[in-house]
Each structure stands twice: as C-alpha cells, then as structure tokens.
Design an enzyme around this catalytic site. Sequence first.
Site, mmCIF file in Angstrom:
data_model
loop_
_atom_site.group_PDB
_atom_site.id
_atom_site.type_symbol
_atom_site.label_atom_id
_atom_site.label_comp_id
_atom_site.label_asym_id
_atom_site.label_seq_id
_atom_site.Cartn_x
_atom_site.Cartn_y
_atom_site.Cartn_z
ATOM 1 N N SER A 140 13.121 1.226 39.328
ATOM 2 C CA SER A 140 13.859 2.232 38.556
ATOM 3 C C SER A 140 13.791 3.584 39.250
ATOM 4 O O SER A 140 12.712 4.169 39.405
ATOM 5 C CB SER A 140 13.279 2.356 37.150
ATOM 6 O OG SER A 140 13.889 3.465 36.519
ATOM 7 N N HIS A 160 17.695 0.143 39.939
ATOM 8 C CA HIS A 160 17.946 0.373 38.517
ATOM 9 C C HIS A 160 18.128 1.875 38.305
ATOM 10 O O HIS A 160 17.299 2.682 38.747
ATOM 11 C CB HIS A 160 16.767 -0.166 37.708
ATOM 12 C CG HIS A 160 16.950 -0.097 36.235
ATOM 13 N ND1 HIS A 160 17.681 -1.031 35.532
ATOM 14 C CD2 HIS A 160 16.490 0.793 35.318
ATOM 15 C CE1 HIS A 160 17.654 -0.734 34.248
ATOM 16 N NE2 HIS A 160 16.938 0.380 34.089
ATOM 17 N N ASP A 193 18.858 4.869 35.550
ATOM 18 C CA ASP A 193 18.775 5.178 34.119
ATOM 19 C C ASP A 193 19.537 6.447 33.785
ATOM 20 O O ASP A 193 19.168 7.534 34.239
ATOM 21 C CB ASP A 193 17.297 5.371 33.733
ATOM 22 C CG ASP A 193 16.532 4.062 33.729
ATOM 23 O OD1 ASP A 193 16.941 3.144 33.010
ATOM 24 O OD2 ASP A 193 15.529 3.962 34.472
ATOM 25 N N MET A 228 20.556 9.002 30.830
ATOM 26 C CA MET A 228 20.130 9.423 29.481
ATOM 27 C C MET A 228 20.867 10.692 29.092
ATOM 28 O O MET A 228 20.974 11.620 29.898
ATOM 29 C CB MET A 228 18.633 9.707 29.484
ATOM 30 C CG MET A 228 17.801 8.526 29.951
ATOM 31 S SD MET A 228 16.064 8.991 30.007
ATOM 32 C CE MET A 228 15.342 7.464 30.597
ATOM 33 N N HIS A 270 21.948 1.555 33.805
ATOM 34 C CA HIS A 270 21.510 1.385 32.416
ATOM 35 C C HIS A 270 21.918 2.642 31.649
ATOM 36 O O HIS A 270 21.331 3.699 31.830
ATOM 37 C CB HIS A 270 19.979 1.192 32.437
ATOM 38 C CG HIS A 270 19.344 1.065 31.094
ATOM 39 N ND1 HIS A 270 17.976 1.120 30.931
ATOM 40 C CD2 HIS A 270 19.862 0.878 29.848
ATOM 41 C CE1 HIS A 270 17.677 0.961 29.647
ATOM 42 N NE2 HIS A 270 18.813 0.832 28.973
ATOM 43 N N MET A 283 21.892 4.800 28.656
ATOM 44 C CA MET A 283 21.230 5.136 27.380
ATOM 45 C C MET A 283 21.974 6.343 26.826
ATOM 46 O O MET A 283 21.452 7.463 26.760
ATOM 47 C CB MET A 283 19.752 5.445 27.632
ATOM 48 C CG MET A 283 18.939 4.188 27.876
ATOM 49 S SD MET A 283 17.366 4.523 28.670
ATOM 50 C CE MET A 283 17.905 4.518 30.370
ATOM 51 N N MET A 325 14.294 -4.086 26.164
ATOM 52 C CA MET A 325 13.469 -2.891 26.342
ATOM 53 C C MET A 325 12.054 -3.197 25.870
ATOM 54 O O MET A 325 11.850 -3.575 24.713
ATOM 55 C CB MET A 325 14.037 -1.709 25.538
ATOM 56 C CG MET A 325 15.380 -1.203 26.020
ATOM 57 S SD MET A 325 15.457 -0.840 27.786
ATOM 58 C CE MET A 325 14.149 0.379 27.967
ATOM 59 N N ASP A 348 12.553 -4.265 30.902
ATOM 60 C CA ASP A 348 12.582 -2.870 31.326
ATOM 61 C C ASP A 348 11.577 -2.052 30.517
ATOM 62 O O ASP A 348 11.767 -1.850 29.316
ATOM 63 C CB ASP A 348 14.008 -2.324 31.133
ATOM 64 C CG ASP A 348 14.163 -0.914 31.677
ATOM 65 O OD1 ASP A 348 13.207 -0.391 32.274
ATOM 66 O OD2 ASP A 348 15.268 -0.347 31.499
#
Length: 222
Positions: free
Chosen positions: A11, A36, A38, A40, A69, A71, A140, A178
């Site tokens: 990540s 990966h 992320d 957010m 990913h 979020m 998660m 994850d």
Amino acid sequence: MAKHAPIIAPSMLSADFANLQRDTEMINESAADWLHVDIMDGVFVPNISFGLPVVRAMAQHAQKPLDVHLMIVQPEKYLSAFRDAGAAHIIVHYEACTHLHRTLQQIQQLGMKAGVALNPHTPIQVLEDIIFETDIVCLMSVNPGFGGQAFIPQTIEKIKKLKHLIVESETSCLITIDGGVSLQNARTLLQAGANVLVAGSSVFNAPDPVQTIYQLKHLYNH
Ligand code: DX5
Ligand code: ZN
C-alpha cells in the site's frame, strides 16, 4: 494453504510521499504484483490521502497494475478519471454505493477489474447477489482511513465465509485482505482463503521492504 503464491499489493499510503518515484521503483524491483493506492476523501473516512494528480505521477513510474481503493462517497463520479490516471483496478466500498451493480459494470466497461470493499461491520451475506459481477472482494481488516492499525481477528471467519460463497457460486473472484497484514498473520490469512495481501506499514516500515515483500510472496513455500 493456498495452492498458488499470493498476490502481494504494497500500500503506497505508507510510502514516503516526498520520494514517490523512488518508492514506486522499489516496488517495481520487488516481488510485488500490484501497487495498492488508497484514495480518501475526508467524508467517507476521517482522513484525506491524495488524489488524481498523485495517482497519475505514480502510474508514470509503476510497472505493475495500480489497484485503486476508493474510500470516497459517490465513487461512480470518478471512475473514468481514475482509469485515465492509470488505474487497472477500482475497488469501491459497498457502504458508499447506492447502485453497486451499475457501478461495478461501469468499471468493467471502462476496461478495469471491478472490486467491492466491505467495512469490518458489513457481513459477507450482502455480496450474495453481486458476487457474479465482482472480480475482487476486499475485506477490510481495520476500519478504513489510516495505515498502521491493528488487524481485527474476526476477519478470519469472514474470509472463510467469503471463500465458501465464492466456491458455492462457482465464481473466480479474488479475496483481498486490507489492513494490519504482516509476516506474523499472513499465513493464517492464506490458509483461510485469501488470495491478495495488501500491506502498508509492515512493508514500508521494515528494515528491508524488498525482502519483506519477498517473504510475504513466498510464505506458502515454508
Ligand atoms: C486503510 C487502507 C489500507 C492501509 C493499510 O484504510 O485501505 O490499504 O494502507 O495499511 P497497513 O497495512 O499499515 O494496515
Ligand atoms: Zn486500501
């Protein structure tokens, strides 16, 4: 134990953002399979990470697929933008999608693999009618929003339930774990049925991240 080596997805949330090119190239040289990434938004989760220009910058240097990913609320608004920025996969949250079926189909129509992430409190059963449209399910194993949190042990039972659902429905979707994944718990995750291990702090905070990625990749041999 998994018959195949797991897919390892470090990540980038735990990378050094002042040295993203260096850290992306480290992943290129390692046994990792995916990066990966992320995203957010400070609304769906209580933290803000980075956005499209940073994903584009990573993609310029990455030689492996970007596993993005999201979020964020209303992820359907940004699917083509993330594809254009270099995403190979998009994972949306079950909890953020009113029209999950449509969103997954749109991701696939854009030429990407489509994934669904479940928060720790969301039961596997909600996937029964969507598993056929899903390439990846991301469980998660921490509450999303931050790297470096402790693994939630209840996830092991969820992996087994999800594996059962996938086998029963004769689909070939991958199980990603994850949050809080490390060399200490990775073997148990694989035994329960996980296919993809996302690891942020346990890779980037290790004395030798390349070696740690190699060890995660080859755990099943030992
Ligand atoms: C958490 C993110 C994870 C995070 C994992 O919201 O989705 O991908 O980077 O970090 P570690 O491996 O440190 O728990
Ligand atoms: Zn993630």
